[in-house]
Design an enzyme around this catalytic site. Structure first.
Site, PDB file in Angstrom:
ATOM      1  NE  ARG A 105       1.671  10.409  -0.304  1.00  0.00           N
ATOM      2  CZ  ARG A 105       2.653   9.643  -0.101  1.00  0.00           C
ATOM      3  NH1 ARG A 105       3.945   9.623  -0.587  1.00  0.00           N
ATOM      4  NH2 ARG A 105       2.411   8.711   0.936  1.00  0.00           N
ATOM      5  CB  THR A 109      -0.637   6.245  -8.007  1.00  0.00           C
ATOM      6  OG1 THR A 109      -1.123   7.575  -7.601  1.00  0.00           O
ATOM      7  CG2 THR A 109      -1.619   5.345  -8.605  1.00  0.00           C
ATOM      8  CG  ASP A 201      -1.417  11.326   6.349  1.00  0.00           C
ATOM      9  OD1 ASP A 201      -1.629  12.498   6.580  1.00  0.00           O
ATOM     10  OD2 ASP A 201      -1.691  10.827   5.414  1.00  0.00           O
ATOM     11  CG  ASP A 204      -5.108  11.701   7.843  1.00  0.00           C
ATOM     12  OD1 ASP A 204      -5.667  12.407   7.432  1.00  0.00           O
ATOM     13  OD2 ASP A 204      -4.876  10.337   7.472  1.00  0.00           O
TER      14      ASP A 204
HETATM   15  C1  PRP Z   1       1.604  14.814   2.534  1.00  0.00           C
HETATM   16  C2  PRP Z   1       2.654  15.809   2.747  1.00  0.00           C
HETATM   17  C3  PRP Z   1       3.356  16.118   1.464  1.00  0.00           C
HETATM   18  C4  PRP Z   1       3.334  14.779   0.679  1.00  0.00           C
HETATM   19  C5  PRP Z   1       4.516  14.155   0.535  1.00  0.00           C
HETATM   20  O1  PRP Z   1       0.503  15.265   1.878  1.00  0.00           O
HETATM   21  O2  PRP Z   1       2.242  16.641   3.455  1.00  0.00           O
HETATM   22  O3  PRP Z   1       2.897  17.277   0.874  1.00  0.00           O
HETATM   23  O4  PRP Z   1       2.397  14.282   1.205  1.00  0.00           O
HETATM   24  O5  PRP Z   1       4.660  13.028   0.041  1.00  0.00           O
HETATM   25  P1  PRP Z   1       5.442  13.107  -1.515  1.00  0.00           P
HETATM   26  O6  PRP Z   1       6.693  13.406  -1.371  1.00  0.00           O
HETATM   27  O7  PRP Z   1       5.416  11.550  -1.948  1.00  0.00           O
HETATM   28  O8  PRP Z   1       4.794  13.896  -2.439  1.00  0.00           O
HETATM   29  P2  PRP Z   1      -0.739  14.581   1.159  1.00  0.00           P
HETATM   30  O9  PRP Z   1      -0.659  14.618  -0.334  1.00  0.00           O
HETATM   31  O10 PRP Z   1      -1.069  13.339   2.038  1.00  0.00           O
HETATM   32  O11 PRP Z   1      -1.947  15.721   1.615  1.00  0.00           O
HETATM   33  P3  PRP Z   1      -2.370  16.323   2.916  1.00  0.00           P
HETATM   34  O12 PRP Z   1      -1.129  17.532   3.210  1.00  0.00           O
HETATM   35  O13 PRP Z   1      -3.465  17.139   2.512  1.00  0.00           O
HETATM   36  O14 PRP Z   1      -2.496  15.337   3.972  1.00  0.00           O
HETATM   37  N1  URA Z   2       2.770  12.104   3.899  1.00  0.00           N
HETATM   38  C1  URA Z   2       2.720  11.798   4.920  1.00  0.00           C
HETATM   39  O1  URA Z   2       1.958  12.468   5.806  1.00  0.00           O
HETATM   40  N2  URA Z   2       3.632  11.339   5.602  1.00  0.00           N
HETATM   41  C2  URA Z   2       4.559  10.212   4.988  1.00  0.00           C
HETATM   42  O2  URA Z   2       5.148   9.452   5.321  1.00  0.00           O
HETATM   43  C3  URA Z   2       4.757  10.411   3.515  1.00  0.00           C
HETATM   44  C4  URA Z   2       3.640  11.476   2.894  1.00  0.00           C
END
Ligand code: PRP
Ligand code: URA
Length: 210
Positions: A105, A109, A201, A204
């Site tokens: 993400r 945005t 997150d 993280d």
């Molecule tokens: C997070 C999570 C999902 C996404 C959900 O991933 O693991 O994949 O956000 O958000 P959405 O429904 O608004 O798309 P992120 O993009 O933060 O990446 P990561 O898993 O590498 O931390």
């Molecule tokens: N991704 C996350 O890890 N947490 C949230 O709340 C939304 C997106």
């Protein structure tokens, strides 16, 4: 087209693990363990009605009837946070094939873009389980499901740990045949598109990159 309802997984052990994940004081070591614990239970529920084949097995005392999981199972973690659920699913289905979809993400945005994809062949006859702990806007889930549909997958379920109403609605709109398994649908998204109250997150917290 008829919508598949959201399956709210209400096992007490699921909620016990969810509390540990939500608690901001939970360090990565315990966060990972709680993620594995909850994922075993959620995946078991998502696989509850997987077809089985009857068979007979020889115990030391004679034949016993049994059932073995029939279809090929494919697990697809959405990188990177989905990896925190993978070991749990492979513990349940050791013979599963694994596909990977990398989505990130944008911090401003919240729009997800794809940076990686490697899927097994013959998805049309597989039982596909997408694992991604957070279903927030639903953008990542829909991108992953689009990719799988394009690759021929027909039987797909998505397992998450916390969902938001917006994410559930987006999946329902774009993929009405895909069942969502989650312990909870939280109240809303904040201005940064994080789930509230959520757990922060997930990636993280899982990897200590906060
Ligand atoms: C997070 C999570 C999902 C996404 C959900 O991933 O693991 O994949 O956000 O958000 P959405 O429904 O608004 O798309 P992120 O993009 O933060 O990446 P990561 O898993 O590498 O931390
Ligand atoms: N991704 C996350 O890890 N947490 C949230 O709340 C939304 C997106």
């Amino acid at each position: 087209m008829k919508r598949v309802p959201v399956h709210l997984v209400d096992h007490p052990l699921v909620h016990d693990a969810l509390v540990a994940l939500r608690d901001k004081r939970t360090a990565p070591e315990h966060f990972r363990r709680a993620a594995t614990r909850i994922s075993v239970l959620l995946a078991a529920e998502a696989l509850r009605d997987i077809p089985t084949a009857d068979l007979t097995v020889e115990t030391p005392l004679g034949p016993a009837p049994g059932r073995r999981v029939g279809p090929d199972v494919v697990v697809v973690p959405v990188l990177r946070a989905g990896l925190g659920m993978l070991d749990a699913v492979l513990e349940l289905v050791p013979g599963a094939r694994v596909g990977h979809i990398g989505l990130q993400r944008d911090e401003l945005t919240a729009v997800a873009s794809q940076y990686y994809s490697k899927l097994p062949a013959r998805l049309d006859s597989s039982y596909v389980l997408v694992i991604d702990p957070m279903l927030a806007t639903g953008g990542s889930a829909v991108a992953a499901l689009d990719l799988l549909e394009h690759a021929g997958a027909t039987t797909v379920r998505i397992v998450c740990i916390v969902a938001a109403p917006e994410g559930v609605a987006l999946v329902e709109r774009h993929h009405p045949n895909v069942a969502v398994y989650t312990p909870v649908v939280d109240s809303r998204l904040n201005d940064h598109k994080y789930i509230v109250p959520g757990l922060g997150d997930f990636g993280d917290r899982l990897y200590g990159t906060v």
